[in-house]
Design an enzyme around this catalytic site. Structure first.
Site, mmCIF file in Angstrom:
data_model
loop_
_atom_site.group_PDB
_atom_site.id
_atom_site.type_symbol
_atom_site.label_atom_id
_atom_site.label_comp_id
_atom_site.label_asym_id
_atom_site.label_seq_id
_atom_site.Cartn_x
_atom_site.Cartn_y
_atom_site.Cartn_z
ATOM 1 N N HIS A 255 0.855 -1.184 0.000
ATOM 2 C CA HIS A 255 0.000 0.000 0.000
ATOM 3 C C HIS A 255 0.892 1.236 0.000
ATOM 4 O O HIS A 255 1.460 1.622 1.020
ATOM 5 C CB HIS A 255 -0.906 0.008 1.227
ATOM 6 C CG HIS A 255 -1.721 1.262 1.363
ATOM 7 N ND1 HIS A 255 -2.673 1.641 0.436
ATOM 8 C CD2 HIS A 255 -1.709 2.236 2.311
ATOM 9 C CE1 HIS A 255 -3.222 2.786 0.803
ATOM 10 N NE2 HIS A 255 -2.647 3.170 1.944
ATOM 11 N N SER B 294 -3.470 5.730 5.084
ATOM 12 C CA SER B 294 -4.479 6.289 4.187
ATOM 13 C C SER B 294 -4.872 7.692 4.637
ATOM 14 O O SER B 294 -5.073 7.942 5.839
ATOM 15 C CB SER B 294 -5.722 5.392 4.157
ATOM 16 O OG SER B 294 -5.415 4.133 3.597
ATOM 17 N N GLY B 295 -4.961 8.614 3.685
ATOM 18 C CA GLY B 295 -5.366 9.978 3.997
ATOM 19 C C GLY B 295 -4.224 10.896 4.385
ATOM 20 O O GLY B 295 -4.453 12.084 4.636
ATOM 21 N N GLY C 227 -1.841 11.937 2.460
ATOM 22 C CA GLY C 227 -1.544 12.888 1.392
ATOM 23 C C GLY C 227 -0.639 12.350 0.294
ATOM 24 O O GLY C 227 -0.075 13.125 -0.482
ATOM 25 N N LYS C 228 -0.541 11.037 0.183
ATOM 26 C CA LYS C 228 0.335 10.444 -0.857
ATOM 27 C C LYS C 228 -0.154 10.810 -2.256
ATOM 28 O O LYS C 228 0.633 11.233 -3.110
ATOM 29 C CB LYS C 228 0.381 8.918 -0.689
ATOM 30 C CG LYS C 228 0.940 8.437 0.635
ATOM 31 C CD LYS C 228 1.095 6.931 0.674
ATOM 32 C CE LYS C 228 -0.236 6.198 0.598
ATOM 33 N NZ LYS C 228 -1.097 6.429 1.761
ATOM 34 N N SER C 229 -1.452 10.617 -2.509
ATOM 35 C CA SER C 229 -1.987 10.878 -3.851
ATOM 36 C C SER C 229 -1.946 12.360 -4.194
ATOM 37 O O SER C 229 -1.622 12.739 -5.328
ATOM 38 C CB SER C 229 -3.427 10.342 -3.947
ATOM 39 O OG SER C 229 -3.454 8.945 -3.794
ATOM 40 N N ASP D 25 -1.739 3.979 -4.806
ATOM 41 C CA ASP D 25 -2.472 3.199 -3.792
ATOM 42 C C ASP D 25 -1.931 1.780 -3.623
ATOM 43 O O ASP D 25 -1.668 1.353 -2.509
ATOM 44 C CB ASP D 25 -3.971 3.149 -4.107
ATOM 45 C CG ASP D 25 -4.770 2.644 -2.913
ATOM 46 O OD1 ASP D 25 -4.607 3.214 -1.818
ATOM 47 O OD2 ASP D 25 -5.525 1.680 -3.073
ATOM 48 N N GLU E 272 -6.905 7.977 -7.111
ATOM 49 C CA GLU E 272 -8.070 8.379 -6.310
ATOM 50 C C GLU E 272 -7.741 9.652 -5.549
ATOM 51 O O GLU E 272 -6.771 9.708 -4.784
ATOM 52 C CB GLU E 272 -8.439 7.270 -5.325
ATOM 53 C CG GLU E 272 -9.640 7.642 -4.455
ATOM 54 C CD GLU E 272 -9.810 6.730 -3.255
ATOM 55 O OE1 GLU E 272 -10.757 6.971 -2.469
ATOM 56 O OE2 GLU E 272 -8.990 5.803 -3.076
ATOM 57 N N ARG F 47 17.379 15.992 11.563
ATOM 58 C CA ARG F 47 17.563 17.321 11.001
ATOM 59 C C ARG F 47 18.934 17.487 10.358
ATOM 60 O O ARG F 47 19.231 18.535 9.789
ATOM 61 C CB ARG F 47 17.379 18.380 12.103
ATOM 62 C CG ARG F 47 15.990 18.370 12.726
ATOM 63 C CD ARG F 47 15.849 19.411 13.824
ATOM 64 N NE ARG F 47 16.018 20.764 13.331
ATOM 65 C CZ ARG F 47 15.974 21.849 14.103
ATOM 66 N NH1 ARG F 47 15.769 21.724 15.411
ATOM 67 N NH2 ARG F 47 16.144 23.044 13.586
#
Length: 305
Positions: A141, A158-159, A161-163, A180, A205, A246
């Site tokens: 995934h 999920s959610g 911000g990959k797409s 996805d 998506e 950093r």
């Protein structure tokens, strides 16, 4: 991780092979071995340690040897050879095939194929093909995008911000490989290749919009079928109490199918331009592969000062 096979019909289509004998048996044959065999020793009668799961390939040398035998000797030898069982036999250079081949092909339900390619070229080609088709693989995934020629695997919940990050990268001229779900194959001890499942290839998506077709929206130059995976970027929600790297002196890796891939973790919070960060990470990773490490260079300057 699963074991995969490739059907004989796929091999015939890929290499434009001709079917000489055994056309009715093609649908029953699949290949599961990466190994290829040229049956020189087997033709002389030595059948110990014979790999019956391997494709058998013969060229000019084997055919010239068969010419020295009588028809009955050829039939006896081929019968002993074919009864060992193997997926198929491929004759290179469009060399003539003796009638005895048809007899044993029918008897043992083994297809006999032909190619006009020279033996050495065909061997190297089919080995490369099988290395890709039969490579150990897994599904992950994540999203895979090509950035400045580097295959970047974006991972995270999920959610996260990959797409959306990938969409911004596409608008900036980079290319989508898979969104996805990424099918990852280990094609060598050092190389991982990612692609998209065929059913969702070029699709993405976007929450609030739904599915979009990247190839039709942005053109064929915005997508790519496969890409080597060079860097994993893990996106995670910013945690105020967590220490993030950093400096960049310490190298981190993600193990995928036994191969350690360089990886970094990028915290996500409102206002961050993730697409720019991914671009910089791709260029920085390429610099490291070329022998220059900016963090190490700064560290050396500090010690000299």
């Amino acid at each position: 991780m699963e074991n995969y096979g490739v059907t004989l019909r796929e091999i015939i289509k890929e290499f434009n092979l001709s079917v000489i004998y055994g056309k009715e048996f093609l649908d029953d044959v699949s290949v599961f071995s990466l190994e290829i065999n040229r049956p020189g020793l087997q033709f002389t009668g030595y059948l110990d340690y014979f790999g019956s799961d391997r494709i058998q390939i013969i060229g000019k040398g084997e055919v010239e040897y068969l010419k020295t035998l009588t028809a009955q000797e050829r039939l006896t030898m081929l019968d002993n050879f074919f009864k060992c069982g193997f997926p198929c036999l491929i004759v290179c250079r469009n060399l003539p095939v003796f009638e005895e081949f048809g007899i044993v092909s029918e008897k043992y339900k083994t297809p006999i194929l032909s190619t006009d390619d020279v033996t050495s070229n065909f061997l190297s080609g089919i080995i490369r093909f099988l290395n890709v088709k039969l490579a150990p693989r897994m599904s992950m995934h994540a999203t895979l995008v090509e950035v400045y020629g580097e295959g970047i695997l974006l991972a995270g919940k999920s959610g996260i911000g990959k797409s959306e990050t990938t969409l911004e990268l596409i608008k900036r001229g980079h290319r989508l490989v898979a969104d996805d779900q990424v099918e990852i194959s280990k094609v060598s001890d050092k190389t991982l290749v990612g692609t998209a499942p065929e059913i969702i290839r070029h699709m993405m998506e976007i929450r609030g919009i739904g599915f979009i077709d990247i190839k039709y929206l942005f053109g064929v130059g915005s997508v790519k079928l496969t890409e080597n995976i060079r860097l994993v970027i893990n996106l995670e929600t910013w945690q105020a109490d967590k220490e993030y790297d950093r400096v960049g002196l310490e190298d981190n890796y993600t193990d995928i199918l036994g191969i350690k891939v360089p990886s970094i973790t990028v915290p996500v919070r409102p206002g961050k331009n993730l697409a720019v960060i991914v671009e910089v990470a791709a260029m920085n990773n390429r610099q490291k592969l070329m022998g220059y490490n900016a963090a190490q260079a700064l560290n050396d300057r500090v010690f000299k000062a």
